[in-house]
Motif scaffolding. Sequence first.
Motif, PDB file in Angstrom:
ATOM      1  N   PRO A   8       0.840  -1.245  -0.041  1.00 48.78           N
ATOM      2  CA  PRO A   8       0.252   0.091   0.046  1.00 48.78           C
ATOM      3  C   PRO A   8       1.001   1.386  -0.055  1.00 48.78           C
ATOM      4  O   PRO A   8       2.191   1.159   0.447  1.00 48.78           O
ATOM      5  CB  PRO A   8      -0.859  -0.193   1.159  1.00 48.78           C
ATOM      6  CG  PRO A   8      -0.385  -1.305   2.096  1.00 48.78           C
ATOM      7  CD  PRO A   8       0.826  -1.784   1.140  1.00 48.78           C
ATOM      8  N   LEU A   9       0.484   2.272  -0.600  1.00 48.99           N
ATOM      9  CA  LEU A   9       1.057   3.554  -0.601  1.00 48.99           C
ATOM     10  C   LEU A   9       1.143   4.244   0.565  1.00 48.99           C
ATOM     11  O   LEU A   9      -0.039   4.236   1.619  1.00 48.99           O
ATOM     12  CB  LEU A   9       0.343   4.382  -1.642  1.00 48.99           C
ATOM     13  CG  LEU A   9       0.686   4.192  -3.108  1.00 48.99           C
ATOM     14  CD1 LEU A   9      -0.275   4.870  -4.043  1.00 48.99           C
ATOM     15  CD2 LEU A   9       1.873   3.961  -3.565  1.00 48.99           C
ATOM     16  N   ARG A  10       2.011   4.889   1.013  1.00 46.75           N
ATOM     17  CA  ARG A  10       2.062   5.902   2.210  1.00 46.75           C
ATOM     18  C   ARG A  10       0.804   6.778   1.852  1.00 46.75           C
ATOM     19  O   ARG A  10       0.336   7.067   0.823  1.00 46.75           O
ATOM     20  CB  ARG A  10       3.206   6.577   2.266  1.00 46.75           C
ATOM     21  CG  ARG A  10       4.557   5.746   2.605  1.00 46.75           C
ATOM     22  CD  ARG A  10       5.814   6.759   2.766  1.00 46.75           C
ATOM     23  NE  ARG A  10       5.614   8.320   2.189  1.00 46.75           N
ATOM     24  CZ  ARG A  10       6.299   8.441   1.075  1.00 46.75           C
ATOM     25  NH1 ARG A  10       7.144   7.201   0.518  1.00 46.75           N
ATOM     26  NH2 ARG A  10       6.267   9.545   0.446  1.00 46.75           N
ATOM     27  N   ALA A  11       0.458   7.384   3.028  1.00 46.07           N
ATOM     28  CA  ALA A  11      -0.833   8.286   2.939  1.00 46.07           C
ATOM     29  C   ALA A  11      -0.650   9.467   2.082  1.00 46.07           C
ATOM     30  O   ALA A  11      -1.249   9.960   1.195  1.00 46.07           O
ATOM     31  CB  ALA A  11      -1.428   8.781   4.451  1.00 46.07           C
ATOM     32  N   ALA A  13       1.731   9.659  -0.365  1.00 41.33           N
ATOM     33  CA  ALA A  13       1.697   9.212  -1.756  1.00 41.33           C
ATOM     34  C   ALA A  13       0.685   8.867  -2.394  1.00 41.33           C
ATOM     35  O   ALA A  13       0.060   9.025  -3.489  1.00 41.33           O
ATOM     36  CB  ALA A  13       2.535   7.798  -1.784  1.00 41.33           C
ATOM     37  N   GLN A  14      -0.570   8.387  -1.522  1.00 44.06           N
ATOM     38  CA  GLN A  14      -1.867   8.006  -2.003  1.00 44.06           C
ATOM     39  C   GLN A  14      -2.561   9.277  -2.406  1.00 44.06           C
ATOM     40  O   GLN A  14      -3.312   9.514  -3.369  1.00 44.06           O
ATOM     41  CB  GLN A  14      -2.705   7.269  -0.985  1.00 44.06           C
ATOM     42  CG  GLN A  14      -3.924   6.775  -1.490  1.00 44.06           C
ATOM     43  CD  GLN A  14      -4.048   5.850  -2.750  1.00 44.06           C
ATOM     44  OE1 GLN A  14      -3.217   4.918  -2.725  1.00 44.06           O
ATOM     45  NE2 GLN A  14      -4.608   6.150  -3.901  1.00 44.06           N
ATOM     46  N   ARG A  15      -2.598  10.370  -1.631  1.00 38.39           N
ATOM     47  CA  ARG A  15      -3.044  11.590  -1.671  1.00 38.39           C
ATOM     48  C   ARG A  15      -2.492  12.213  -3.221  1.00 38.39           C
ATOM     49  O   ARG A  15      -3.423  12.709  -3.780  1.00 38.39           O
ATOM     50  CB  ARG A  15      -3.039  12.816  -0.542  1.00 38.39           C
ATOM     51  CG  ARG A  15      -3.734  12.506   0.672  1.00 38.39           C
ATOM     52  CD  ARG A  15      -3.784  13.652   1.530  1.00 38.39           C
ATOM     53  NE  ARG A  15      -2.481  13.894   2.144  1.00 38.39           N
ATOM     54  CZ  ARG A  15      -1.918  13.163   3.158  1.00 38.39           C
ATOM     55  NH1 ARG A  15      -2.418  12.303   3.609  1.00 38.39           N
ATOM     56  NH2 ARG A  15      -0.557  13.422   3.517  1.00 38.39           N
ATOM     57  N   ASN A  16      -1.258  12.028  -3.268  1.00 38.14           N
ATOM     58  CA  ASN A  16      -0.687  12.842  -4.797  1.00 38.14           C
ATOM     59  C   ASN A  16      -1.340  11.856  -5.838  1.00 38.14           C
ATOM     60  O   ASN A  16      -1.452  12.585  -6.795  1.00 38.14           O
ATOM     61  CB  ASN A  16       0.851  12.662  -4.374  1.00 38.14           C
ATOM     62  CG  ASN A  16       1.540  13.569  -3.920  1.00 38.14           C
ATOM     63  OD1 ASN A  16       0.890  14.655  -3.365  1.00 38.14           O
ATOM     64  ND2 ASN A  16       2.826  13.455  -3.397  1.00 38.14           N
ATOM     65  N   ARG A  17      -1.241  10.678  -5.676  1.00 38.31           N
ATOM     66  CA  ARG A  17      -1.781   9.822  -6.714  1.00 38.31           C
ATOM     67  C   ARG A  17      -3.404  10.018  -6.980  1.00 38.31           C
ATOM     68  O   ARG A  17      -3.672  10.392  -8.046  1.00 38.31           O
ATOM     69  CB  ARG A  17      -1.767   8.243  -6.354  1.00 38.31           C
ATOM     70  CG  ARG A  17      -2.163   7.272  -7.444  1.00 38.31           C
ATOM     71  CD  ARG A  17      -2.007   5.839  -6.978  1.00 38.31           C
ATOM     72  NE  ARG A  17      -2.731   4.727  -7.890  1.00 38.31           N
ATOM     73  CZ  ARG A  17      -2.304   4.545  -8.999  1.00 38.31           C
ATOM     74  NH1 ARG A  17      -0.977   5.068  -9.317  1.00 38.31           N
ATOM     75  NH2 ARG A  17      -3.036   3.708  -9.766  1.00 38.31           N
ATOM     76  N   ASP A  18      -4.041  10.492  -5.867  1.00 39.55           N
ATOM     77  CA  ASP A  18      -5.589  10.702  -6.168  1.00 39.55           C
ATOM     78  C   ASP A  18      -5.770  12.136  -6.919  1.00 39.55           C
ATOM     79  O   ASP A  18      -6.398  12.323  -7.729  1.00 39.55           O
ATOM     80  CB  ASP A  18      -6.354  10.530  -4.558  1.00 39.55           C
ATOM     81  CG  ASP A  18      -6.370   9.310  -4.250  1.00 39.55           C
ATOM     82  OD1 ASP A  18      -6.200   8.325  -5.125  1.00 39.55           O
ATOM     83  OD2 ASP A  18      -6.584   9.111  -2.963  1.00 39.55           O
ATOM     84  N   LYS A  19      -4.674  13.109  -6.388  1.00 38.55           N
ATOM     85  CA  LYS A  19      -4.761  14.416  -6.863  1.00 38.55           C
ATOM     86  C   LYS A  19      -4.357  14.445  -8.466  1.00 38.55           C
ATOM     87  O   LYS A  19      -5.058  14.949  -9.313  1.00 38.55           O
ATOM     88  CB  LYS A  19      -3.826  15.282  -6.400  1.00 38.55           C
ATOM     89  CG  LYS A  19      -4.384  15.763  -4.843  1.00 38.55           C
ATOM     90  CD  LYS A  19      -3.654  16.899  -4.211  1.00 38.55           C
ATOM     91  CE  LYS A  19      -2.313  16.490  -3.973  1.00 38.55           C
ATOM     92  NZ  LYS A  19      -1.564  17.612  -3.002  1.00 38.55           N
ATOM     93  N   ILE A  20      -3.468  13.544  -8.834  1.00 36.13           N
ATOM     94  CA  ILE A  20      -2.986  13.367 -10.276  1.00 36.13           C
ATOM     95  C   ILE A  20      -4.140  12.833 -11.173  1.00 36.13           C
ATOM     96  O   ILE A  20      -4.431  13.458 -12.133  1.00 36.13           O
ATOM     97  CB  ILE A  20      -1.824  12.411 -10.378  1.00 36.13           C
ATOM     98  CG1 ILE A  20      -0.328  13.125  -9.733  1.00 36.13           C
ATOM     99  CG2 ILE A  20      -1.536  12.237 -11.651  1.00 36.13           C
ATOM    100  CD1 ILE A  20       0.672  12.199  -9.531  1.00 36.13           C
ATOM    101  N   LEU A  21      -4.750  11.736 -10.541  1.00 40.18           N
ATOM    102  CA  LEU A  21      -5.922  10.993 -11.490  1.00 40.18           C
ATOM    103  C   LEU A  21      -7.246  12.062 -11.465  1.00 40.18           C
ATOM    104  O   LEU A  21      -7.574  12.143 -12.433  1.00 40.18           O
ATOM    105  CB  LEU A  21      -6.255   9.992 -10.502  1.00 40.18           C
ATOM    106  CG  LEU A  21      -5.545   8.877 -10.518  1.00 40.18           C
ATOM    107  CD1 LEU A  21      -5.801   7.445  -9.562  1.00 40.18           C
ATOM    108  CD2 LEU A  21      -5.128   8.279 -12.103  1.00 40.18           C
TER     109      LEU A  21
END
Length: 196
Positions: A8-11, A13-21
């Motif tokens: 699982p991604l760090r919190a 990193a997950q926020r960045n991924r969500d913002k990118i998507l």
Amino acid sequence: MARAADRPLRADAQRNRDKILAAAVRVFTEEGLDAHFERIAKEAGVGSGTLYRNFPTREALIEAAYRNEVARLCDAVPGLLATLPPDEALRAWTRRFIDYATAKLGMAEALRAVVAAGANPYGESREMIQAALSSLLEAGTTAGVFRSDIRPTDMFAALAGVALTSARPEQRGQAERLLDLTVDGLKHLVPRTPER
């Protein structure tokens, strides 16, 4: 031993991924296939390196953005059913469906490029959406507010029809009216007693 991709991604990193998507959907919807990665990174508030680390190719980003939209749409069902009566939950979800259809329409050129490259961004999306509809319809039938003879495939076909005819942003008023008509058509009507 778990591979890095399986962890699982760090919190953050997950926020960045969500913002990118989310940014990718907006930018591809506005600019189509010509959208620049730099603009997507700027919209997301991340560096280009972060974007490329998560999505090394345009096709990977487009596919992930589309699949994320489907997941967000379907993942909304439990929360809607927990906070709203079934008919209102379905109505709220159908609005989200039109938002999803509008984004998909805007990304059509980009999605075609992904398919041409040999990927299938649509894999499992129909099944996921029908499972979401099944939960919504079942809740309404159990509560006695929806007819029991309507299948998730029927509702999906109705929503797809609304999306095909009214998914453009300037058609939102018509889409809302058609969604109201569709949801009202599901409601279980109490037979009227004939007058004597």
